[in-house]
Enzyme design. Structure first.
Site, short mmCIF file in Angstrom:
data_model
loop_
_atom_site.label_atom_id
_atom_site.label_comp_id
_atom_site.label_asym_id
_atom_site.label_seq_id
_atom_site.Cartn_x
_atom_site.Cartn_y
_atom_site.Cartn_z
N CYS A 1 93.59 98.92 23.43
CA CYS A 1 93.03 98.32 22.23
C CYS A 1 92.69 99.44 21.26
CB CYS A 1 91.78 97.50 22.56
SG CYS A 1 91.02 96.70 21.12
N CYS B 1 90.80 91.30 18.47
CA CYS B 1 89.50 91.54 19.12
C CYS B 1 88.48 91.70 18.00
CB CYS B 1 89.57 92.79 19.98
SG CYS B 1 87.99 93.31 20.69
N ARG C 1 82.55 89.65 25.61
CA ARG C 1 82.16 90.95 26.17
C ARG C 1 80.73 91.29 25.79
NH1 ARG C 1 85.74 94.34 23.59
NH2 ARG C 1 87.26 93.28 24.89
#
Length: 350
Positions: A141, A201, A271
């Site tokens: 990422c 994300c 997360r």
């Protein structure tokens, strides 16, 4: 409001309503375990007892021209952090491999600044290819600021799997935390990443003076952006930043926020990111019954708890690392997770 019923609906992939989301944030302390239980239903329905471990590599620290009020790397920051321009590729790869050896399934390559130059996109590509040469199954990422035309496509072609660009706060609150760019600028980069085939994300930072209604706005904005992964940060009020000394969150608040995000986005990876050690403290393990992902060890410019403590916590919760067999317990490790750029920030005054 029947919390159990909200959890059942979310476990079928249905989002709760805005009114219900706000009600979750305003539950009383004696309802907290019911809130956690409701949010755990979609968590276990879609992710089982698995925890995804992420590992940060700080490619470029400080030296940022943006003035985000919460950030230790901001323009004019007085926070005591390391400042450097781009790690040598071999050092970045070695750091990533240390995290992978400790159980990380995703490596996050992060660089401060407004956005990458095309040359810097090339550096991310070089590091990505070197990591994947030995660990082809590990996700990469990238997080390097605002993307320009063609850059998201170039990252996707290089093997980068996802791009992180947080909304950070609600549109209605954005001018209160940053003046050098806008909320819409951030949305544009998330859109570019998603449209190029990168997994989007995107998350936020709680505890910056936003209202419960604005937190709900954020959760639904992330749903509308189809964020596959949602990092929920809790403000670290660094000395040397405009938000120094700000501490408006309790551990119960943090669990409610995580639960609300999970119930609005039941299928997304949620997360627990920066600030979990400071704000959740001994209640971190309850957060794992809501969120299915954490960072291992340190953050960009602040220390997390030791990597061994993270893995022990996962094992104590009866959970397994993503990619392991259900019957295979998490094994505590003695590996020390430390890297350049982390562990150097002044501890927040809270």
């Amino acid at each position: 409001m029947q919390l159990a019923e909200l959890g059942e609906r979310a476990s079928r992939g249905e989002s709760i309503t805005r009114e219900e989301a706000l009600a979750v944030l305003t539950t009383t302390d004696d309802q907290l375990l019911d809130v956690v239980a409701a949010a755990s239903k979609p968590r276990f329905a879609f992710f089982g007892n698995r925890v995804r471990v992420n590992f940060l590599v700080n490619l470029k620290s400080g030296l940022c021209p943006e003035d985000c009020f919460y950030c230790s790397q901001r323009l004019g920051s007085g926070a005591e952090i390391l400042k450097y321009s781009w790690l040598p590729p071999e050092e970045a790869v070695a750091s990533a491999k240390a995290g992978i050896a400790a159980g990380a399934q995703r490596v996050c390559l992060v660089a401060s600044g407004t956005g990458p130059s095309n040359r810097e996109v090339g550096k991310i590509r070089e590091i990505t290819e070197a990591i994947k040469a030995d660990h082809p199954g590990v996700e990469i990422c990238a997080c390097a600021g605002f993307l320009k035309d063609g850059q998201a496509e170039a990252l996707a072609e290089s093997g980068v799997d996802a791009y992180n660009h947080n909304l950070n706060t609600a549109s209605s609150h954005y001018a209160n935390i940053c003046t050098t760019h806008t909320y819409d600028d951030r949305v544009d980069t998330v859109d570019r990443a998603r449209d190029s085939g990168l997994s989007p994300c995107s998350g936020f930072i709680a505890g910056m003076g936003e209202t419960p209604e604005q937190l709900v706005d954020l959760a639904f904005a992330l749903r509308e952006l189809n964020a596959d992964s949602i990092p929920v940060n809790f403000l670290l009020p660094f000395d040397g930043t405009p938000l120094k000394g700000t501490n408006n969150l309790t551990a119960h608040d943090c669990l409610r926020i995580l639960a609300m995000v999970r119930l609005v986005n039941p299928r997304s990876e949620v997360r627990i990111a920066a600030g979990r050690e400071l704000h959740l403290r001994s209640m971190q393990v309850l957060g794992l019954h809501i969120a299915n992902s954490i960072f291992l060890g340190d953050y960009l410019t602040s220390e997390g708890q030791p990597g061994k403590a993270d893995l022990d916590m996962i094992a104590d919760a009866g959970m397994v690392l993503e990619g392991m067999k259900d019957a295979e317990p998490v094994k505590p490790t003695d590996v020390t997770i430390r890297r350049r750029g982390a562990g150097t920030a002044a501890l927040p005054n809270t």
